[in-house]
Design a protein around this motif. Structure first.
Motif, short mmCIF file in Angstrom:
data_model
loop_
_atom_site.label_atom_id
_atom_site.label_comp_id
_atom_site.label_asym_id
_atom_site.label_seq_id
_atom_site.Cartn_x
_atom_site.Cartn_y
_atom_site.Cartn_z
N ALA A 138 0.82 -1.22 0.00
CA ALA A 138 0.00 0.00 0.00
C ALA A 138 0.85 1.26 0.00
O ALA A 138 0.66 2.15 -0.83
N PHE A 139 1.80 1.34 0.92
CA PHE A 139 2.57 2.58 1.04
C PHE A 139 3.61 2.73 -0.07
O PHE A 139 3.96 3.85 -0.44
N THR A 140 4.06 1.61 -0.62
CA THR A 140 4.91 1.69 -1.81
C THR A 140 4.11 2.28 -2.96
O THR A 140 4.59 3.15 -3.70
N ALA A 141 2.86 1.83 -3.12
CA ALA A 141 2.02 2.35 -4.20
C ALA A 141 1.71 3.83 -4.00
O ALA A 141 1.81 4.63 -4.94
N ILE A 142 1.33 4.20 -2.78
CA ILE A 142 1.02 5.61 -2.51
C ILE A 142 2.24 6.48 -2.77
O ILE A 142 2.15 7.55 -3.38
N HIS A 143 3.40 6.00 -2.32
CA HIS A 143 4.63 6.77 -2.50
C HIS A 143 4.98 6.93 -3.98
O HIS A 143 5.29 8.03 -4.43
N GLN A 144 4.89 5.86 -4.73
CA GLN A 144 5.30 5.91 -6.13
C GLN A 144 4.28 6.58 -7.03
O GLN A 144 4.63 7.23 -8.02
N VAL A 145 3.00 6.44 -6.70
CA VAL A 145 1.96 7.05 -7.55
C VAL A 145 1.73 8.50 -7.19
O VAL A 145 1.60 9.36 -8.06
#
Length: 493
Positions: A138-145
């Motif tokens: 989740a936080f990888t996605a939020i960070h990268q997007v």
């Protein structure tokens, strides 16, 4: 209660509205006593666990008819939640940091801009495999997007992020991801993956998540230039969010419907929808109160009501001053620049854009974001001043900015105005057609465009205008966008 009042009387604790706060000198003294007694760490661990539990308890309520009450809890306990989050990060407690950050991130999106938000997402994402699998995804996605260099344009990279979120259960654990990664999937055209996730959500019982799928479908229709489909999906989203009890997303759906009504030229329905959205934002104390008020001002400007627009901007300015957030001041300066341009005060409009750029340089955001906002406005000012040469020079940058902002149709409209100023009415008509091909409809709500179309029809004659217009309108959205990037409008007969 008697004990608390007694502490207030003795100046040990101070009261602020319905909350109590320990005086800073007392807090410092007590903290030192804890350290000397060797109890600081155990107390901080208990504090972290307590506020992680509190955040997790209220996170699902932020998406329900208990939303307003839960927002008040986050607001009242904000400093404590931030302390608990920082303590968890500093202590390397990845799981607790994730438990606090998930609900806090949603609170930031909904109600309270915090310049530190992106940094906290990055710090927690850096825990990597120390995080639970769903939290890591989740936080990888939020960070990268949403943080690292802006939205992802690479479909395969985005597909990998979404697959990871689906595989680890992050999309179920953190439903807010639907409004982040799946929205991007709609934008970059990952239709098969998007359909798969929409079907998965709709097979479940989460009414809020199901409402999100309608919102995402509305965006997909808009990207394809399918205005009727977008309007139908947005109306379905509005109904579903109302049923789920989420007033904040109800306001968002109303905002989306207002935009659709505005493009259709139905100013009355657009204003009504914006006003309903504004009422909800104000009731919740959301920062969207300012942006929605400015959107209302914009629809009035587009209809020619500059007096009403000025009133809305001034009202938004007072609300922004109460919040003291520089990012809202940037929105205000942009609105004032547009108002001054439409009243013929081009120098004042340029001055507001200068102020906007100066302020933006002081904020922790990529310089490109400001440039993307300012370039189209600068071109519009140059066109209003009759400076076709400089407008032509800057137009490629404005086109690039409009594409990044998912609004290529507005760049086609700038091109139409430029070509008219350069003495090419047929090219201007074709450029207006390009805007229809990209958006799926002509922008009937913009009084300046309607006047331009009338002048072009008078110059070219009804048949000549229609022929030139259809050269652009007959293209697919992709063809029209490509032609726009080449800054060419004519096609072989």
């Amino acid at each position: 209660m008697y004990v608390l009042e007694s502490l207030v009387d003795k100046s040990v604790v101070e009261q602020s509205e319905d909350a109590y706060r320990m005086l800073e000198t007392i807090r410092t003294y007590a903290a030192d006593k804890l350290r000397r007694a060797g109890e600081a760490e155990p107390v901080l661990r208990r504090l972290m666990r307590h506020f992680a539990d509190l955040a997790e308890e209220h996170e699902p309520l932020l998406r329900s008819d208990q939303q307003a009450a839960s927002l008040r809890v986050f607001q009242a306990e904000y400093d404590n939640l931030m302390l608990a989050l920082q303590t968890a990060i500093d202590g390397g407690d990845a799981e607790t940091a994730a438990r606090i950050l998930g609900p806090l991130y949603w609170y930031w999106v909904m109600l309270r801009y915090d310049a530190r938000a992106d940094a906290y997402v990055a710090k927690v994402a850096e825990f990597g495999d120390a995080l639970p699998a769903d939290a890591r995804a989740a936080f990888t996605a939020i960070h990268q997007v949403g943080v690292e260099g802006g939205p992802i344009a690479d479909p395969e990279r985005l597909r990998a992020l979404i697959d990871d979120c689906a595989r680890t259960g992050a999309l179920r654990r953190y439903p807010m991801l639907l409004t982040i990664v799946l929205v991007m999937a709609a934008i970059v055209g990952l239709d098969e993956l998007l359909d798969q996730e929409i079907a998965r959500v709709r097979s479940g019982s989460d009414r809020w998540a199901i409402a999100c799928t309608f919102m995402i479908e509305a965006m997909r229709h808009r990207e394809r230039g399918e205005q009727a489909g977008s309007a139908s999906a947005m109306a379905a989203a509005l109904h579903a969010f109302e049923e789920a009890g989420d007033r904040w997303w109800t306001a968002k759906a109303l905002y989306g419907l207002a935009q659709i009504h505005a493009t259709a030229g139905d100013h009355h329905q657009a204003i009504t929808a914006y006003e309903r959205s504004l009422t909800i934002a104000a009731d919740l104390g959301s920062q969207d109160e300012v942006s929605t008020r400015l959107a209302l001002a914009t629809v009035r400007m587009r209809a020619g009501d500059l007096t009403g627009a000025r009133h809305d901007i001034e009202t938004a300015e007072r609300a922004a001053l109460r919040r003291g957030q520089p990012v809202l001041e940037i929105e205000l300066l942009g609105a004032y620049a547009e108002l001054h341009r439409r009243t013929g005060e081009v120098e004042r409009a340029d001055h507001e854009l200068d102020r906007l750029e100066t302020l933006a340089r002081k904020l922790p955001q990529p310089a490109g974001i400001t440039a993307d906002r300012v370039a189209p406005a600068r071109v519009a000012n140059l066109l209003a001043a009759g400076d076709a040469v400089r407008a032509r020079e800057l137009l490629p940058r404005a086109v690039q900015a409009a594409q990044k902002n998912r609004d290529a149709a507005s760049a086609a409209q700038l091109l139409a105005r430029l070509l008219f100023l350069e003495g090419d009415p047929a090219g201007a008509a074709t450029a207006l057609g390009l805007s229809q091909a990209i958006r799926g409809t002509f922008d009937h709500g913009e009084i300046e465009l309607r006047l331009l179309a009338e002048m072009l029809a008078e110059r070219l004659g009804p048949t000549g205008y229609d022929t030139a217009y259809q050269r652009g309108a007959g293209m697919t959205p992709h063809e029209a966008t490509h032609r726009l990037t080449q800054l060419r409008v004519q096609v072989p007969d």
